[in-house]
Enzyme design. Structure first.
Site, PDB file in Angstrom:
ATOM      1  N   GLU B 196     -38.284  26.285   6.391  1.00 26.84           N
ATOM      2  CA  GLU B 196     -38.712  27.621   5.935  1.00 26.84           C
ATOM      3  C   GLU B 196     -37.728  28.729   6.339  1.00 26.84           C
ATOM      4  OE1 GLU B 196     -40.928  25.589   7.484  1.00 26.84           O
ATOM      5  OE2 GLU B 196     -42.446  25.190   5.955  1.00 26.84           O
ATOM      6  N   HIS B 265     -53.464  26.622  10.652  1.00 21.79           N
ATOM      7  CA  HIS B 265     -53.370  26.628   9.194  1.00 21.79           C
ATOM      8  C   HIS B 265     -54.362  27.583   8.545  1.00 21.79           C
ATOM      9  CE1 HIS B 265     -51.104  22.986  10.048  1.00 21.79           C
ATOM     10  NE2 HIS B 265     -50.642  23.011   8.822  1.00 21.79           N
TER      11      HIS B 265
END
Lengths: 337, 462
Positions: B196, B265
């Site tokens: 990322e 998450h």
């Protein structure tokens, strides 16, 4: 040539033609311009006209001048915060760079970026980045854009021996190798990441840092502009040829501290003096010019005077250009759609 | 002309120092770069290097002198062809004329900066004619609407490309990019490694290089790996470059809690990104929002953080069929008109607010529900106009309360609607805890319809 892979196409090693008198004099002038500019910047910093962080490039001039000489118009350049030399080598005006250092309206970023954050789309210079290592994925992205647009250009992405320990550098190496992006990673190894020597911070050889990705790497004497130029020519040909990225580790040295406020106690005076007196890139080229009969003291004095005039003009401009208008506080936050 | 050598500042904060030692003597020849003196600052002893060449004509400040102010002339340098005696005779120590300009003085600060936009009256949102597009609609999911928005923009503009983890061959981890690889090929729909920080930075570089990247984060939780490039590289470079370096890029992906995936998450990022000048932050609710706003985001010349919601991906809504349908960023939507209380929400919570409005209606309370859609810029005008009518505000968000969007709503009310409020603003939000895994605890951690109902009744003192 210390390539790290045998399977890939090897960078071309054709016998380079001898540099001409004109080329050598050009390198001399470019390196001298950077040095005199940086000395003047140091002086203006001392006078309080430049604030904050100011990282001088003195000692490393051969790297950027040799690299730039191998590039073509349209090739993009990106580096970290020790960036004044790169901007001058890219052809940005000394006046605009110095005025940015003094935080004035006439600076390349209208006084809003400062020493570490300057750009010129016109000259394909993409900064000037203050976060160590962050220029590496961005430079890789510029190379991605070159490939996407099929414009035949490459990116030259400079990073230091400190930046090579950032994870994002390897994320970039991986994608650049995977997608064969046209980028040269130039590691300017000046031996010290701020105050931490290479030995204390980095395991292994820096030019081999791409080997697991199949990126060829080469170690170059970055104190000799001709050796830099030769390595740059090979790397440019390799990368422009669609073979993917390449790493050049330039062994170089900065004479000044990491920034203006660094007393540089982590190295001895003897070490600095030895580099300055025995390996200086400008002195070295000067003796070569004399040996070859390409210049004498008088003709170099003319160049010195020209360079000094440019730097003096830059300093005058940078001290007389007004501060940015207060309304500039609120501009350039978003592009108006 | 002889040149003054001045006491230098050797750090960003130094104002004076001790002239510890003269390394050069009067009469010595000096070359640029020679160390001429040593100076002690509060932090260290530093060397002073000469910038100009010549002969050290006269030392004005002897070594050992303490508290020498920055910019005091400490010596005179005779240039080429000048002798030291000429200099001494011609120049009094005090006449410091060499530096033509002085450092900007403290008192010479610019006049007070122009007033921040925040204290001005709320600006009307950008004009929109979106209503007219709803004459002809088709039913589609949020997932399909997002895909269509990308496909339409990619057909229109060759510089638009999509990159991210599993966006191409896998067709998207949540199938949002379904079919794009087949239509646009691997040069424009690019599977990245799990990297990322790297691909966000790479995409920013591509945007600087003239392309229009659409970067998918598999979820926004992983954007924290990349946040330096979103903020330091994408958002700030336009300003730092004096307007040269625009960064037309979209960072998109599901944001907030999905279901039963626990703390790492399940996080809501709107207030994180909305804090940053230089970013636009958008969070759609319906499929029409998703399509119209994503098209606007891709066309926007600025970095846009586009916060989707995994649970909404499968929800269906009416979406205009006209290919010119677009929703300008910065415009809230009144989803349901009402008169008694204003409820603001965004993303999945708009559905929660609408359900609460139904329940409130059963109790005779008329709630106006505003779908914010754009978090930054915030459509303050629409919110304030609503509160002028209802005199009460409930803010609903999934994220944490501290410095959250509800806190911003409260500040907006203080600044722009104080005289219209009949009750303090009430915030409905996710509980101030990391998201638990257990089903019962997760439900307790997230805002529920009844929380909104209770809050609305509280501001109505009922």
């Amino acid at each position: 040539m210390a390539t790290t892979t045998r399977r890939r196409a090897k960078p071309a090693e054709n016998a380079a033609p001898e540099p001409t008198q004109e080329e050598l004099l050009h390198y001399y002038k470019e390196m001298l311009l950077i040095r005199r500019f940086e000395e003047k910047a140091g002086q203006l910093y001392g006078m309080g006209l430049i604030g904050g962080f100011c990282h001088l490039y003195i000692g490393q001039e051969a790297v950027v001048v040799g690299m730039q000489a191998a590039q073509l118009p349209g090739d993009s350049v990106i580096t970290s915060y020790r960036d004044h030399g790169h901007m001058l080598a890219c052809g940005m005006e000394a006046k605009g760079v110095m005025a940015e250092l003094t935080g004035r309206a006439g600076g390349y970023s209208k006084g809003k970026g400062g020493s570490m954050h300057m750009f010129s789309r016109e000259k394909n210079f993409y900064g000037g980045h203050g976060i160590v290592g962050a220029q590496t994925p961005i430079g890789t992205g510029l190379a991605f854009a070159h490939k996407y647009k099929k414009d035949g250009c490459i990116d030259v992405c400079y990073l230091g021996d400190g930046a090579v320990n950032q994870g994002q550098v390897y994320e970039s190496f991986n994608m650049a190798a995977l997608w064969k992006l046209p980028v040269i990673y130039v590691i300017e190894n000046n031996k010290y990441a701020m105050g931490t020597s290479q030995q204390r911070a980095s395991a292994g050889e820096l030019y081999l840092r791409g080997s697991a990705y199949g990126i060829p790497g080469k170690q170059v004497n970055g104190m000799d502009v001709l050796e830099v130029k030769k390595a740059a020519d090979e790397a440019v040909a390799y990368v422009r040829g669609g073979n993917g990225p390449m790493i050049l580790e330039m062994k170089t040295y900065r004479y000044r501290g990491h920034s203006m406020s660094d007393p540089a106690k982590y190295r001895t005076k003897e070490e600095v003096n030895k580099m300055r007196s025995e390996y200086d890139c400008i002195d070295h080229l000067k003796s070569l010019l004399f040996t070859k009969g390409y210049a004498d003291e008088e003709s170099l004095k003319v160049i010195d005077r020209d360079v000094k005039a440019v730097v003096t003009e830059a300093a005058d401009f940078a001290t007389n250009s007004p501060e940015p208008d207060a309304s500039e506080l609120w501009t350039d936050i978003l592009v108006e759609a | 002309m002889p040149i003054d050598i001045l006491m230098p500042a050797l750090s960003p904060t130094m104002t004076e120092g001790k002239l510890a030692k003269w390394v050069k003597k009067e009469g010595d020849t000096i070359k640029a770069g020679d160390v001429i003196a040593e100076i002690e600052t509060d932090k260290a002893t530093m060397e002073v290097e000469a910038v100009d060449e010549g002969t050290l004509a006269k030392i004005l400040v002897p070594e050992g002198t303490e508290n020498v102010a920055v910019n005091t002339a400490i010596a005179l340098l005779a240039g080429e062809g000048e002798s030291a005696s000429d200099v001494s005779a011609a120049k009094a120590p005090a006449a410091a004329e060499a530096p033509k300009a002085e450092a900007p003085k403290e008192e010479a600060k610019p006049a007070a900066a122009p007033a921040a936009p925040a204290v001005k009256a709320p600006v009307a949102p950008p004009p929109s004619d979106e209503d007219r597009f709803f004459k002809n609609t088709q039913t589609m999911t949020v997932r399909e609407a997002l895909r269509d928005a990308m496909a339409e923009e990619m057909r229109k503009d060759g510089s638009v490309f999509v990159m991210g983890e599993e966006v191409a061959e896998y067709q998207g981890a949540y199938k949002v990019t379904q079919g794009l690889l087949q239509e646009f090929g691997p040069d424009r729909v690019i599977d990245t490694p799990i990297t990322e920080h790297g691909f966000a930075g790479l995409a920013v570089g591509a945007a600087f290089g003239g392309l229009r990247p659409v970067v998918e984060f598999m979820t926004f939780n992983f954007s924290m790996q990349a946040i330096d490039h979103i903020i330091n590289s994408a958002a700030k470079t336009l300003y730092m470059s004096g307007g040269q370096m625009g960064c037309p890029i979209v960072f998109r992906g599901p944001n907030g809690a999905a279901a039963r995936v626990a703390a790492q998450h399940s996080q809501e990022y709107s207030s994180w990104y909305a804090h940053i000048p230089g970013l636009k932050v958008v969070s759609p609710y319906s499929a029409a929002d998703a399509k119209g706003l994503l098209k606007a985001a891709i066309r926007d010349p600025n970095p846009v953080v586009f916060l989707e919601n995994e649970i909404l991906y499968g929800h269906s809504f009416e979406v205009p069929t006209d290919p010119d349908f677009i929703i300008p960023i910065g415009r809230a939507k009144i989803e349901r008109a009402g008169t008694d209380v204003t409820i603001t929400a965004f993303s999945l919570q708009v559905g929660m607010a609408l359900a609460a409005a139904d329940k409130l209606a059963e109790q005779g309370i008329s709630a106006e529900v505003i779908n914010l859609r754009s978090i930054r810029p915030l459509d303050v005008h629409t919110i304030v106009e609503s509160v002028k009518k209802t005199n009460r505000l409930v803010s609903v968000e999934e994220g944490w309360p501290f410095a959250g969007i509800g806190a911003e709503m409260s500040a907006v009310m203080m600044e722009h609607a104080f005289d219209y409020l009949d009750a303090p603003v009430v915030r409905v939000h996710g509980k101030d805890v990391p998201m638990p895994y257990a089903a019962n605890l997760e439900k307790l951690a997230l805002p529920q319809v009844d929380d909104v109902v209770t809050a609305a009744k509280a501001v109505l003192y009922r």
